[in-house]
Design an enzyme around this catalytic site. Structure first.
Site, PDB file in Angstrom:
ATOM      1  N   ASP A  94       0.806  -1.228   0.000  1.00 50.13           N
ATOM      2  CA  ASP A  94       0.000   0.000   0.000  1.00 50.13           C
ATOM      3  C   ASP A  94       0.835   1.271   0.000  1.00 50.13           C
ATOM      4  OD1 ASP A  94       1.080  -0.033   2.537  1.00 50.13           O
ATOM      5  OD2 ASP A  94      -0.788  -0.511   3.553  1.00 50.13           O
ATOM      6  N   GLU A 116      -0.484  -9.115  -1.538  1.00 46.16           N
ATOM      7  CA  GLU A 116      -1.039  -8.629  -0.274  1.00 46.16           C
ATOM      8  C   GLU A 116      -2.246  -7.722  -0.543  1.00 46.16           C
ATOM      9  OE1 GLU A 116       1.570  -7.694   3.480  1.00 46.16           O
ATOM     10  OE2 GLU A 116       0.730  -5.797   2.800  1.00 46.16           O
ATOM     11  N   GLU A 130      -2.303   4.982   3.257  1.00 45.77           N
ATOM     12  CA  GLU A 130      -2.201   3.606   2.777  1.00 45.77           C
ATOM     13  C   GLU A 130      -3.547   2.951   2.485  1.00 45.77           C
ATOM     14  OE1 GLU A 130       1.627   4.688   4.604  1.00 45.77           O
ATOM     15  OE2 GLU A 130      -0.471   4.910   5.217  1.00 45.77           O
ATOM     16  N   HIS A 200       6.256   5.005  13.798  1.00 45.24           N
ATOM     17  CA  HIS A 200       6.680   5.788  12.631  1.00 45.24           C
ATOM     18  C   HIS A 200       5.528   6.293  11.768  1.00 45.24           C
ATOM     19  CE1 HIS A 200       5.832   1.932  10.690  1.00 45.24           C
ATOM     20  NE2 HIS A 200       5.756   2.598   9.549  1.00 45.24           N
ATOM     21  N   ARG A 202       2.644   8.054   9.767  1.00 43.06           N
ATOM     22  CA  ARG A 202       2.438   9.467   9.483  1.00 43.06           C
ATOM     23  C   ARG A 202       1.327  10.078  10.338  1.00 43.06           C
ATOM     24  NH1 ARG A 202       3.644  12.247   4.528  1.00 43.06           N
ATOM     25  NH2 ARG A 202       4.374  10.233   3.751  1.00 43.06           N
ATOM     26  N   HIS A 233      13.019   5.146  13.860  1.00 41.10           N
ATOM     27  CA  HIS A 233      12.772   5.121  12.424  1.00 41.10           C
ATOM     28  C   HIS A 233      13.795   6.030  11.743  1.00 41.10           C
ATOM     29  CE1 HIS A 233      10.520   5.975   8.648  1.00 41.10           C
ATOM     30  NE2 HIS A 233      10.109   4.737   8.810  1.00 41.10           N
TER      31      HIS A 233
END
Length: 378
Positions: A94, A116, A130, A200, A202, A233
């Site tokens: 994604d 996936e 995503e 991590h 967003r 990260h």
């Protein structure tokens, strides 16, 4: 032997890890594999796996703040590269790179296979962007490789039927191969407890991350025998936030960005993991370490159903309460460690390769009907 070229488009370390078993299986079927790296994670993606005996092209699209613009730039760079026309494009997951590869397939009227496929949180904001990317990729795909029956059901409810194949998660193929190379797990450490934290996503930048850091400090101060590792990260802003807040909190150890092998070793040595990572949600059940998901929604609920994962959000008080309850209750800890394999059995790559080989041999895989290219946001 088939001599049809397959382009595998990827840009991040997780994509590289999850697509490596697919590339190897396609190569074993006699197909010519060409890797097309967008450059989204640059060195991280390239160093993640042995890229094998494949032709590799690097688009090296410069990172951009807007992920939708980046995806369109990847598609444009693919077209501008004047690559020999493949029989199919494969993308995974994604990411902006995956969406860029899907757009390139649509622009060039090429069949698209989505590894996936079908994961859904049913909340566009969690994860963002995503969730939008994955839905858009599935709309463009001619082959949908779903990791679980639940993912396949999502796809069928959205109108995908004959194109859906339940194959497991290719990341489990890579994971099992790497776990087999690790040294034996060490035994109990008395009353010492270890907590591993990663964050991590967003949507967690800013206040949610500050809440997590505050909860970490609370736990360190209240439980001096709890060893806390924070795996940072590569995004420098995330590392700076942790360093500023933990400057005087010595019990918390900040780890530089880890390789995949190093991360698995850290996961295996922990008693509990707190993470918002989708990949770690998939890996934790196989590593044998319980994981609390730092999200409000997850597109991977199978691990929750198996009892190995728990969704707790990312609010300060809830984090502290859940961690303290976990360590105070041997019954809770035992229940979260079991032998279930919720995301696959480690044989996904060969299944995908066999399906693609059959379809290409029969020449029965048309591209999806050409659609207008989506705008720069969904």
């Amino acid at each position: 032997m088939l001599h049809r070229r397959i382009d595998i488009v990827f840009g991040t370390r997780p994509e590289a890890i999850k697509l490596a078993p697919v590339a190897a299986a396609l190569h074993a079927q006699g197909m010519a594999v060409r890797l097309v790296a967008t450059g989204q994670h640059r060195d991280l993606a390239r160093a993640a796996v042995d890229l094998g005996p494949y032709e590799t092209r690097h688009l090296d699209v410069s990172p951009m703040a807007d992920p939708f613009t980046y995806a369109h730039s990847c598609a444009s760079a693919y077209a501008a590269g004047n690559l020999p026309r493949p029989a199919m494009i494969i993308v995974q997951g994604d990411t902006a790179s995956a969406y860029g590869g899907a757009l390139a397939a649509a622009d060039l009227d090429l069949p698209l296979a989505h590894v996936e496929a079908g994961l859904r949180s049913h909340d566009r904001a969690n994860p963002w962007p995503e969730e939008d990317f994955r839905i858009a990729i599935d709309r463009l795909a001619a082959l949908h490789f779903a990791p679980t029956e639940l993912a396949a059901r999502h796809l069928r409810e959205e109108g995908c039927d004959d194109s859906v194949h339940v194959v497991g998660n290719s990341g489990v193929d890579a994971l099992k191969a790497l776990l087999a190379t690790l040294p034996p797990r060490t035994g109990p450490r008395g009353d010492e407890r270890r907590l591993l934290i990663t964050c991590h996503r967003r949507e967690h930048w800013g206040e949610p991350l500050a809440d997590l850091i505050a909860a970490t400090i609370d736990l360190a101060e209240r439980h001096p025998r709890l060893h806390i590792d924070v795996a940072l990260h590569p995004n420098p802003a995330i590392g700076q936030a942790w360093r500023r807040a933990l400057e005087r909190t010595s019990p918390v150890r900040l780890l530089a960005p880890l390789t995949h092998r190093q991360m698995l070793l850290a996961m295996r040595s922990a008693d509990l993991i707190l993470s918002d990572s989708g990949g770690m949600q998939e890996e934790a059940p196989y590593v044998g370490t319980p994981l609390f998901i730092l999200r409000r929604r997850t597109e991977r609920p199978e691990g929750i159903a198996s009892g190995q994962l728990k969704l707790i959000g990312i609010e300060r008080q809830r984090i502290v309460e859940e961690v303290e309850h976990f360590f105070a209750s041997p019954r809770v800890r035992r229940a979260m460690i079991n032998g279930a394999e919720p995301y696959g059995d480690g044989r996904t790559g060969p299944r995908i390769a066999a399906i693609i080989a059959e379809r290409l041999a029969l020449s029965s895989l048309p591209a999806r009907p050409r659609q207008e290219r989506p705008a720069a946001s969904l």
